[in-house]
Design a protein around this motif. Sequence first.
Motif, PDB file in Angstrom:
ATOM      1  N   GLU A  72       0.825  -1.140  -0.007  1.00 37.60           N
ATOM      2  CA  GLU A  72      -0.038  -0.129   0.154  1.00 37.60           C
ATOM      3  C   GLU A  72       0.939   1.242  -0.092  1.00 37.60           C
ATOM      4  O   GLU A  72       1.407   1.579   1.121  1.00 37.60           O
ATOM      5  CB  GLU A  72      -1.089  -0.051   1.195  1.00 37.60           C
ATOM      6  CG  GLU A  72      -1.849  -1.332   1.209  1.00 37.60           C
ATOM      7  CD  GLU A  72      -2.743  -1.139   2.613  1.00 37.60           C
ATOM      8  OE1 GLU A  72      -2.755  -0.344   3.361  1.00 37.60           O
ATOM      9  OE2 GLU A  72      -3.383  -2.121   2.610  1.00 37.60           O
ATOM     10  N   LEU A 119       1.732   5.397  -0.962  1.00 32.70           N
ATOM     11  CA  LEU A 119       1.488   6.642  -1.122  1.00 32.70           C
ATOM     12  C   LEU A 119       2.197   7.545  -2.183  1.00 32.70           C
ATOM     13  O   LEU A 119       3.527   7.431  -2.300  1.00 32.70           O
ATOM     14  CB  LEU A 119       1.502   7.489   0.251  1.00 32.70           C
ATOM     15  CG  LEU A 119       0.760   6.964   1.443  1.00 32.70           C
ATOM     16  CD1 LEU A 119       1.183   7.745   2.486  1.00 32.70           C
ATOM     17  CD2 LEU A 119      -0.642   6.731   1.261  1.00 32.70           C
ATOM     18  N   SER A 136       1.773   3.220   3.184  1.00 29.73           N
ATOM     19  CA  SER A 136       0.783   3.651   3.977  1.00 29.73           C
ATOM     20  C   SER A 136       0.897   2.985   5.485  1.00 29.73           C
ATOM     21  O   SER A 136       1.038   1.841   5.559  1.00 29.73           O
ATOM     22  CB  SER A 136      -0.721   3.050   3.346  1.00 29.73           C
ATOM     23  OG  SER A 136      -1.752   3.610   3.940  1.00 29.73           O
ATOM     24  N   LYS A 168      -0.210   1.637   9.186  1.00 30.71           N
ATOM     25  CA  LYS A 168      -1.003   0.739   9.987  1.00 30.71           C
ATOM     26  C   LYS A 168      -1.863   1.471  10.891  1.00 30.71           C
ATOM     27  O   LYS A 168      -0.869   1.974  11.661  1.00 30.71           O
ATOM     28  CB  LYS A 168      -0.387  -0.382  10.321  1.00 30.71           C
ATOM     29  CG  LYS A 168       0.543  -1.228   9.129  1.00 30.71           C
ATOM     30  CD  LYS A 168      -0.438  -1.636   8.191  1.00 30.71           C
ATOM     31  CE  LYS A 168       0.453  -2.307   7.097  1.00 30.71           C
ATOM     32  NZ  LYS A 168      -0.153  -2.781   5.820  1.00 30.71           N
ATOM     33  N   LEU A 220       2.722   9.587   9.099  1.00 30.06           N
ATOM     34  CA  LEU A 220       2.979   9.616   7.470  1.00 30.06           C
ATOM     35  C   LEU A 220       4.519   9.375   7.079  1.00 30.06           C
ATOM     36  O   LEU A 220       5.312  10.297   7.775  1.00 30.06           O
ATOM     37  CB  LEU A 220       2.083  10.705   6.873  1.00 30.06           C
ATOM     38  CG  LEU A 220       0.948  10.719   7.102  1.00 30.06           C
ATOM     39  CD1 LEU A 220       0.050  12.097   6.635  1.00 30.06           C
ATOM     40  CD2 LEU A 220       0.012   9.644   6.215  1.00 30.06           C
ATOM     41  N   LEU A 255      -5.271  14.237   3.253  1.00 25.21           N
ATOM     42  CA  LEU A 255      -4.685  12.798   3.014  1.00 25.21           C
ATOM     43  C   LEU A 255      -4.921  12.024   4.126  1.00 25.21           C
ATOM     44  O   LEU A 255      -5.255  10.668   3.965  1.00 25.21           O
ATOM     45  CB  LEU A 255      -2.893  13.275   2.909  1.00 25.21           C
ATOM     46  CG  LEU A 255      -2.314  11.829   2.567  1.00 25.21           C
ATOM     47  CD1 LEU A 255      -2.832  10.826   1.495  1.00 25.21           C
ATOM     48  CD2 LEU A 255      -0.585  12.018   2.581  1.00 25.21           C
ATOM     49  N   ARG A 256      -4.972  12.482   5.493  1.00 21.25           N
ATOM     50  CA  ARG A 256      -4.804  11.703   6.557  1.00 21.25           C
ATOM     51  C   ARG A 256      -6.531  11.121   6.454  1.00 21.25           C
ATOM     52  O   ARG A 256      -6.896   9.861   6.622  1.00 21.25           O
ATOM     53  CB  ARG A 256      -4.941  12.546   7.838  1.00 21.25           C
ATOM     54  CG  ARG A 256      -3.732  12.831   8.299  1.00 21.25           C
ATOM     55  CD  ARG A 256      -3.152  13.402   9.521  1.00 21.25           C
ATOM     56  NE  ARG A 256      -1.800  13.522   9.744  1.00 21.25           N
ATOM     57  CZ  ARG A 256      -1.132  12.624  10.410  1.00 21.25           C
ATOM     58  NH1 ARG A 256      -1.814  11.289  10.833  1.00 21.25           N
ATOM     59  NH2 ARG A 256       0.147  12.534  10.561  1.00 21.25           N
ATOM     60  N   GLN A 315      -8.459  10.756   3.723  1.00 23.99           N
ATOM     61  CA  GLN A 315      -8.552   9.953   2.646  1.00 23.99           C
ATOM     62  C   GLN A 315      -8.028   8.415   3.146  1.00 23.99           C
ATOM     63  O   GLN A 315      -8.854   7.552   2.739  1.00 23.99           O
ATOM     64  CB  GLN A 315      -7.495  10.210   1.556  1.00 23.99           C
ATOM     65  CG  GLN A 315      -8.078  11.458   0.774  1.00 23.99           C
ATOM     66  CD  GLN A 315      -7.135  11.792  -0.448  1.00 23.99           C
ATOM     67  OE1 GLN A 315      -6.320  11.115  -0.929  1.00 23.99           O
ATOM     68  NE2 GLN A 315      -7.414  12.939  -0.890  1.00 23.99           N
ATOM     69  N   LEU A 316      -6.834   8.252   3.766  1.00 26.56           N
ATOM     70  CA  LEU A 316      -6.642   7.111   4.451  1.00 26.56           C
ATOM     71  C   LEU A 316      -7.606   6.331   5.251  1.00 26.56           C
ATOM     72  O   LEU A 316      -7.942   5.293   5.302  1.00 26.56           O
ATOM     73  CB  LEU A 316      -5.092   7.162   5.045  1.00 26.56           C
ATOM     74  CG  LEU A 316      -4.001   7.482   4.052  1.00 26.56           C
ATOM     75  CD1 LEU A 316      -2.790   8.177   4.978  1.00 26.56           C
ATOM     76  CD2 LEU A 316      -3.911   6.402   3.178  1.00 26.56           C
ATOM     77  N   ILE A 317      -8.117   7.430   6.461  1.00 29.00           N
ATOM     78  CA  ILE A 317      -8.941   6.927   7.191  1.00 29.00           C
ATOM     79  C   ILE A 317     -10.365   6.499   6.457  1.00 29.00           C
ATOM     80  O   ILE A 317     -10.845   5.383   6.818  1.00 29.00           O
ATOM     81  CB  ILE A 317      -9.582   8.120   8.330  1.00 29.00           C
ATOM     82  CG1 ILE A 317      -8.392   8.333   9.229  1.00 29.00           C
ATOM     83  CG2 ILE A 317     -10.690   7.732   9.255  1.00 29.00           C
ATOM     84  CD1 ILE A 317      -8.483   9.425  10.002  1.00 29.00           C
ATOM     85  N   GLY A 360     -10.549   5.409   3.390  1.00 36.69           N
ATOM     86  CA  GLY A 360     -10.491   4.365   2.522  1.00 36.69           C
ATOM     87  C   GLY A 360     -10.327   3.097   3.294  1.00 36.69           C
ATOM     88  O   GLY A 360     -10.862   2.035   3.029  1.00 36.69           O
ATOM     89  N   LYS A 361      -9.860   2.963   4.782  1.00 35.37           N
ATOM     90  CA  LYS A 361      -9.842   1.910   5.619  1.00 35.37           C
ATOM     91  C   LYS A 361     -11.282   1.682   6.059  1.00 35.37           C
ATOM     92  O   LYS A 361     -11.687   0.374   5.875  1.00 35.37           O
ATOM     93  CB  LYS A 361      -9.120   2.297   6.696  1.00 35.37           C
ATOM     94  CG  LYS A 361      -8.818   1.115   7.349  1.00 35.37           C
ATOM     95  CD  LYS A 361      -7.869   1.502   8.760  1.00 35.37           C
ATOM     96  CE  LYS A 361      -7.508   0.076   9.599  1.00 35.37           C
ATOM     97  NZ  LYS A 361      -6.526  -0.789   9.055  1.00 35.37           N
TER      98      LYS A 361
END
Length: 440
Positions: A85, A87, A114, A116, A308, A341-342, A344-346, A348-349
């Motif tokens: 994963e 970035l 990315s 964990k 990050l 960005l933070r 987006q990751l949250i 996406g999870k």
Amino acid sequence: MEITRENIDELNAVIKVDIKKDDYNPKVEKILKDYRKTANIPGFRKGHVPMGMVKKQYGQAVLVDEVNKLLQESLNNYITEEKLEVLGNPLPKDQESFDWEQDDYSFEFELGLSPKFDVDLNTKKPITQYQIVADEEMIDNQIKTIQKQYGKLVAKEEVEEGDVVAGTFKNEEEGIENTTTLPLEKLKGKRNLNKFVGAKVGDTVSLKTKSLFEDDHNLVEFLKVEHDKAHELDVEVSFEITEVNQQELAELDQELFDKLFGEGNVKTVTELKEKIKEDAENQFKQQSDQQLLNDITERLIETTSFNLPGDFLQKWIQVSGENQLTAEEAKEEYEKSEKGLRFQLIEGKLVQENDLQVKFEEIKEITRDRIKMQMAQFGQTDPSEKDLEDITARVLSNQDEVKKLSEQVMNQKLLDFYKEKANLDKKEMTYENFVKEVYK
């Protein structure tokens, strides 16, 4: 070809790709042979150009192109197969001693990985879920607005409270000269109102712009002054009355109800109030839902902690745009985009772990529903299936529209998920109190 990876830490890695001559040479030789068949070089018949000359003219360009294609394909395949994963995109490392005259090549790429982390929607402090209601005062005000809108103006000679006057505001020094229609209810305070009451057509009233209206922005509308000037304007203006009208309200009868909601759909004042309340609260629901999305987004960013690969991302931002940025510019861009960005990751999870994927059929269904609603507004209440399918297909042929619809469907899925799983505190209030609390 050999690919190896060195993990620098949990968020950074370096991939090394070793390419041998046997990996690329068969493809390069084939392309050069094809070039030889079609090359037009003075002094030689087509197809009879010496291979040495073809290699001299095209060899390195073909070699570089094919090695880069092989490199990109193998790198992408490796990332996919290893389920990395990442970035941004892999960044090639500088290699000062690199030489295309060699047979074998070695390339290195930096990767940003990315992080964990876990997402917990059941936050200790509950998030407010606003339920906005239309109170009696709001409904009564809306009815008065409707009555004015569908009422009529009756001309008269002398001004009384509640009238509407037409005339011209003037101040020669400030360059103010604007003809307008002024509802007296817009004025601030009894002092301003009393200057009009009893005046007649042809009279001129003298007024101060400071505290003339409840909202200084009305100076922009009625005097046509610039927005930036309106807040500080403190001059005397004249208003010459050219017309006086009394606002005669429309009757709350069946004729008005039918104009507003269609024939026979509303028959009494009670039903009118219920309809206004329903329509208003439907609009409020959209606003409260958006506020809930905003508040949960902020809370998740605040409570979900992870690091990050900042240095890598700044390097990637520096070279990924149309124009390369300086290190300082890239750092500034990263700091501005880090919060987004933070999330987006949250997000996406949450989407991945809870199977909140958007399906094309869902996009198609919401498109059909909206088309039917739009057609109904123009009197087409029973469109044929063929018409619906044709219009839907045209809408969905626009990729920008599909993307926008997909985002809307995803937002609704997330909203429903939040309402079910998040720690929410439902709070009922009027729209006026909602605005005071949220926008302060």
